[in-house]
Design an enzyme around this catalytic site. Structure first.
Site, short mmCIF file in Angstrom:
data_model
loop_
_atom_site.label_atom_id
_atom_site.label_comp_id
_atom_site.label_asym_id
_atom_site.label_seq_id
_atom_site.Cartn_x
_atom_site.Cartn_y
_atom_site.Cartn_z
N ARG A 70 36.77 40.29 33.34
CA ARG A 70 35.73 39.99 33.90
C ARG A 70 34.73 41.26 32.48
O ARG A 70 35.99 42.23 32.75
CB ARG A 70 35.34 40.91 35.51
CG ARG A 70 35.25 39.70 35.92
CD ARG A 70 34.10 39.58 37.74
NE ARG A 70 35.72 40.43 37.51
CZ ARG A 70 35.87 41.69 38.05
NH1 ARG A 70 34.98 42.36 37.95
NH2 ARG A 70 36.56 42.30 38.79
N TYR A 209 35.33 32.88 30.69
CA TYR A 209 35.96 33.44 32.03
C TYR A 209 35.90 32.91 33.07
O TYR A 209 34.23 33.44 33.25
CB TYR A 209 36.36 34.72 32.07
CG TYR A 209 37.41 35.53 32.74
CD1 TYR A 209 38.62 34.91 32.66
CD2 TYR A 209 36.65 35.93 34.06
CE1 TYR A 209 39.51 35.84 33.81
CE2 TYR A 209 37.43 37.26 34.65
CZ TYR A 209 38.94 36.43 34.40
OH TYR A 209 39.73 36.88 35.65
N GLY A 210 35.94 32.67 34.01
CA GLY A 210 36.27 32.82 35.74
C GLY A 210 34.99 33.71 36.03
O GLY A 210 33.90 33.31 36.78
N LYS A 218 32.02 35.30 41.27
CA LYS A 218 30.86 36.86 42.26
C LYS A 218 29.58 37.35 41.96
O LYS A 218 29.47 37.74 42.62
CB LYS A 218 32.26 37.63 40.41
CG LYS A 218 33.67 37.92 41.42
CD LYS A 218 33.94 38.05 42.42
CE LYS A 218 35.71 38.17 41.76
NZ LYS A 218 37.01 38.67 43.02
N HIS A 238 33.98 41.31 50.04
CA HIS A 238 34.89 41.37 48.73
C HIS A 238 36.51 41.05 49.36
O HIS A 238 37.08 41.69 49.16
CB HIS A 238 34.99 42.19 47.75
CG HIS A 238 35.90 41.45 46.06
ND1 HIS A 238 37.03 42.80 45.01
CD2 HIS A 238 36.63 40.66 45.72
CE1 HIS A 238 37.06 41.88 44.37
NE2 HIS A 238 37.29 41.09 44.74
N SER A 260 40.01 43.90 42.29
CA SER A 260 40.71 42.75 41.55
C SER A 260 41.99 43.59 41.13
O SER A 260 41.94 44.26 41.11
CB SER A 260 39.30 42.27 40.49
OG SER A 260 38.70 41.91 41.60
N CYS A 262 44.77 43.66 43.37
CA CYS A 262 44.94 44.70 44.40
C CYS A 262 45.90 43.90 45.67
O CYS A 262 46.18 44.61 46.31
CB CYS A 262 44.18 45.91 44.79
SG CYS A 262 44.27 46.83 43.40
N THR A 265 45.02 37.89 47.53
CA THR A 265 45.99 36.59 47.85
C THR A 265 46.82 36.61 47.72
O THR A 265 47.40 35.95 48.64
CB THR A 265 45.55 36.15 45.74
OG1 THR A 265 43.97 36.13 45.51
CG2 THR A 265 46.00 34.88 45.63
N ASP A 285 39.13 35.63 48.70
CA ASP A 285 38.25 36.84 48.10
C ASP A 285 37.88 37.09 48.43
O ASP A 285 36.51 38.50 48.36
CB ASP A 285 38.04 36.04 46.30
CG ASP A 285 38.05 36.85 45.62
OD1 ASP A 285 38.55 37.77 44.61
OD2 ASP A 285 37.32 36.76 44.49
N ARG A 378 45.38 33.56 35.05
CA ARG A 378 45.36 33.15 36.50
C ARG A 378 45.13 31.53 36.91
O ARG A 378 45.75 31.12 35.80
CB ARG A 378 43.21 33.24 36.52
CG ARG A 378 42.65 34.39 36.33
CD ARG A 378 42.49 35.24 37.63
NE ARG A 378 42.50 36.49 37.87
CZ ARG A 378 42.13 37.02 38.75
NH1 ARG A 378 41.73 36.51 39.50
NH2 ARG A 378 41.67 38.59 38.77
N SER A 505 55.61 40.01 51.75
CA SER A 505 56.26 39.91 53.48
C SER A 505 56.50 40.86 54.00
O SER A 505 55.91 41.05 55.27
CB SER A 505 57.20 38.48 53.17
OG SER A 505 58.39 39.65 52.74
P1 GDP Z 1 44.20 39.55 44.40
O1 GDP Z 1 42.85 39.85 43.05
O2 GDP Z 1 43.11 41.04 44.53
O3 GDP Z 1 43.71 38.92 44.83
O4 GDP Z 1 45.33 40.34 43.77
P2 GDP Z 1 46.75 39.68 44.14
O5 GDP Z 1 46.81 38.62 45.31
O6 GDP Z 1 46.75 38.28 42.99
O7 GDP Z 1 47.85 40.35 43.88
C1 GDP Z 1 47.51 40.92 42.46
C2 GDP Z 1 48.34 41.72 42.05
O8 GDP Z 1 49.55 42.81 42.58
C3 GDP Z 1 49.93 40.67 41.63
O9 GDP Z 1 50.44 41.11 40.25
C4 GDP Z 1 51.40 40.79 42.69
O10 GDP Z 1 52.32 40.08 42.25
C5 GDP Z 1 50.43 42.76 43.01
N1 GDP Z 1 50.87 42.72 44.02
C6 GDP Z 1 50.12 41.44 45.57
N2 GDP Z 1 50.30 42.14 46.35
C7 GDP Z 1 51.35 43.15 46.41
C8 GDP Z 1 51.93 44.25 47.26
O11 GDP Z 1 52.09 44.71 48.17
N3 GDP Z 1 52.83 45.07 46.76
C9 GDP Z 1 53.01 45.47 45.20
N4 GDP Z 1 54.01 46.45 44.39
N5 GDP Z 1 52.90 44.22 45.07
C10 GDP Z 1 51.69 43.42 45.43
P1 PGA Z 2 40.02 38.98 41.65
O1 PGA Z 2 39.25 38.06 40.80
O2 PGA Z 2 40.25 39.47 41.02
O3 PGA Z 2 39.79 39.77 43.11
O4 PGA Z 2 40.96 37.55 42.23
C1 PGA Z 2 38.94 37.70 40.60
C2 PGA Z 2 37.72 37.64 38.58
O5 PGA Z 2 38.37 39.10 37.61
O6 PGA Z 2 36.63 36.75 38.24
MN MN Z 3 42.54 36.69 43.45
#
Ligand code: GDP
Ligand code: PGA
Ligand code: MN
Length: 596
Positions: A70, A209-210, A218, A238, A260, A262, A265, A285, A378, A505
């Protein structure tokens, strides 16, 4: 092709856009498997996609290396009055912006096909289906919308003669001269991602890009929907949505907002490490939340698929994502390609294959210094393929939310978990949320910034009004039925730089404590920043005792660190100006008092 609708407004808009952008042809998308086949074949022939041998009906794609995330500095809220965009958004006068962008769009689809994608965000069976139409010159966008939204004939059937819909115009900005060969990923150096909130309209130019190009996500479901939500008394956030079932059978739905990249997912697809607990997924999301007749807050996921960060996703960290992808029907963008027709990224397996084609389309071996995949690479995959998708994910009434989590990526200061004293204090936690920047947006990575409710790049109006809307949401509700608010940080680090909390987990242990608190039997210490569990209040069975020390560090509320946070919060609030709700100012003063 004759238009499959009698909706006058839609027909007129489509003709206007075609006259401006001068495509070779106009195609109305029906969302059928045949259309998917036709477009994926076309993209394979064009060199945009590579069909994977190892995953059914799945494709590898590498973008232009300059078009990977983005672009927040190119994103605008073009409200009629500049004050309505507030201090956190870029703004331009809507008329000026239309003049500039119209010139970019003029002839921008020459030599290409213009696709018309009718879509619906949220269940098709909703009382008031949330409709949109994206016009795009990118077949990649069409197939991605096949996955991410309910689109095509089923959505168009809801338009009738005159339904309201959000106009979403997208062009990659790369007209093709007659006889010229196309590039695999057309885009323009100039980019604009523009929202016109009063007109409920989105114009996007220059990127494929997405987050910049799939305009239902978004742009519609957060930036435009947040404005609708303000006007109509609901929340567009979000947030992931998950269903947690305790061993005693109690069910709680939890929504969680993290910036994003963090962890949304991953948390949404959690495989709990503690016996007897199960998590099911409803969304990863975005959550749209409204009060039900019973006074509880109900959440709906407007999307139909996952657009997840690939790196770090593996059988150890997120087996449910891996199982979802194994079903096929997915698009992988900016990961690496294996020589036997599969995909790989950092963290996919413990050790990399001997040879890969990198996201830059270069030869890659384990000796290579750059990662094989872009950090913001992605996967795009249907939610229905996830083995733990909750059956009620498509319920137009949504699910009642018991807890809201706010979280970010902070190496210091913010403890593993804290529960707010009440709704208003929870809003303060959300409004002061801070996180290190990630690769999901262009710009420097790892810089701490305030990211209120993880919505900084997505609030479609003035951030001060947005905070007030959150406070009012609590005021008008029955407080006994409001979700409890928690603040989490999976990313705190020790002095040696290592993560204090194992995450993934193991985050189930924090969910369990939250349920204990909701059900009234969890213990906690009162600290200046909220209710925080000791290590004894958390179920740490099965974790090595050696890690208990690190966990107690992760839970520590260090008063000095928090005192150092006060001027930063003050500075942040100062940027909001006069519209900062007094309630949040009061919360800051109360925190200062508690810290002594
Ligand atoms: P989203 O964009 O908010 O959906 O974030 P994701 O779930 O795709 O995670 C983004 C990055 O953070 C990935 O590289 C994950 O492996 C990492 N991540 C997600 N959950 C955790 C966690 O509980 N601990 C750590 N250390 N990393 C995490
Ligand atoms: P996300 O957002 O990182 O919160 O999954 C997708 C995006 O950047 O468009
Ligand atoms: Mn995500």
């Amino acid at each position: 092709m004759t238009a499959p609708t009698t909706h006058r407004g839609l027909l007129e808009w489509v003709s206007e856009v075609a006259a401006l952008t001068t495509p070779d042809q106009v195609v109305w998308c029906d969302g059928s498997p045949l259309e998917w086949r036709r477009l994926t074949d076309k993209l394979v022939a064009a060199g945009t996609l590579v069909r994977l041998d190892k995953k059914p009906n799945s494709f590898w794609c590498a973008s232009d290396p300059t078009d990977v995330a983005r672009v927040e500095d190119r994103t605008y809220i073009c409200s009629a009055d500049e004050a309505d965009a507030g201090p956190t958004n870029n703004w331009m006068d809507p008329l000026d912006m239309k003049v500039i962008m119209t010139e970019h769009y003029r002839g921008s689809m020459a030599g290409r096909t213009m696709y018309v994608i009718p879509f619906c965000m949220g269940p098709l069976t909703a009382d008031k289906p949330m409709l949109g139409v994206e016009i795009t010159d990118s077949a990649y966008v069409v197939i991605s919308m096949h996955i991410m939204t309910r689109m095509g004939s089923d959505a168009l059937a809801l338009f009738g003669e005159d339904a309201d819909f959000v106009r979403c115009l997208h062009s990659v900005g790369a007209p093709l001269k007659p006889g010229r060969a196309d590039v695999p990923w057309p885009c323009d150096r100039t980019k604009y991602i523009t929202q016109f909130p009063e007109e409920r309209m989105i114009w996007s130019y220059g990127s494929g890009y997405g987050g910049n190009a799939l305009l239902g996500k978004k742009c519609y479901s957060l930036r435009i929907a947040s404005v609708l939500a303000r006007d109509e008394g609901w929340l567009a956030e979000h947030m992931l949505i998950l269903k947690l079932t305790a061993p005693h059978g109690a069910v709680h739905y939890i929504a969680a907002a993290f910036p994003s990249a963090c962890g949304k997912t991953n948390l949404a697809m959690l495989e709990p490490s503690i016996p007897g607990w199960t998590v099911e997924t409803l969304g990863d999301d975005i959550a749209w939340m409204r009060f039900g007749d019973d006074g509880r807050l109900y959440a709906v996921n407007p999307e139909n698929g996952f657009f997840g960060v690939a790196p770090g996703t593996g059988w150890n960290t997120n087996p449910n994502a891996m199982l979802t992808l194994a079903e096929g029907n997915s698009i992988f963008t900016n990961v690496a390609l294996t020589d036997d027709g599969d995909v790989w990224w950092e963290g996919c397996t413990d050790s990399p294959p001997d040879y890969l084609t990198s996201w830059r389309r270069e030869n890659w071996t384990p000796e290579s210094t750059d990662p094989s995949s872009h950090p913001n690479s992605r996967y795009c995959t249907p939610i229905t393929q996830c083995p733990i998708t909750a059956p009620e994910w498509d319920d137009p009434n949504g699910v009642p939310i018991s807890a809201i989590f706010f979280g970010g990526r902070r190496a210091t200061t913010v403890p593993l978990v804290a529960e707010s004293f009440d709704w208003q204090h929870g809003v303060f936690m959300g409004a002061t949320l801070s996180s290190e920047t990630t690769a999901a947006a262009t710009g420097e990575v790892g810089v701490v910034r305030r990211d209120p409710m993880a919505m900084l790049p997505f609030i479609g109006y003035h951030a001060g009004d947005y905070f007030q809307h959150w406070i009012d949401t609590g005021k008008h509700a029955d407080t006994t039925k409001l979700p409890k608010i928690f603040y989490v940080n999976w990313f705190r680090r020790g002095d040696d730089g290592s993560l204090l909390w194992p995450g993934f987990s193991e985050n189930a242990r924090i969910l369990k404590w939250a349920v204990d608190r909701i059900e009234g039997h969890g213990t906690a210490f009162q600290t200046p920043i909220g209710w925080v569990p000791g290590t004894k209040a958390l179920d740490l069975r099965g974790l090595e005792t050696a890690s208990h020390w690190a966990i107690s560090k992760a839970l520590t509320v260090d008063h000095d660190e928090w005192r150092a946070e006060l001027p930063l919060i003050e500075q942040w609030f100062a940027t909001i100006g006069d519209k900062l709700p007094t309630a949040l100012h009061d919360e800051l003063e109360a925190l200062r008092q508690r810290l002594g």
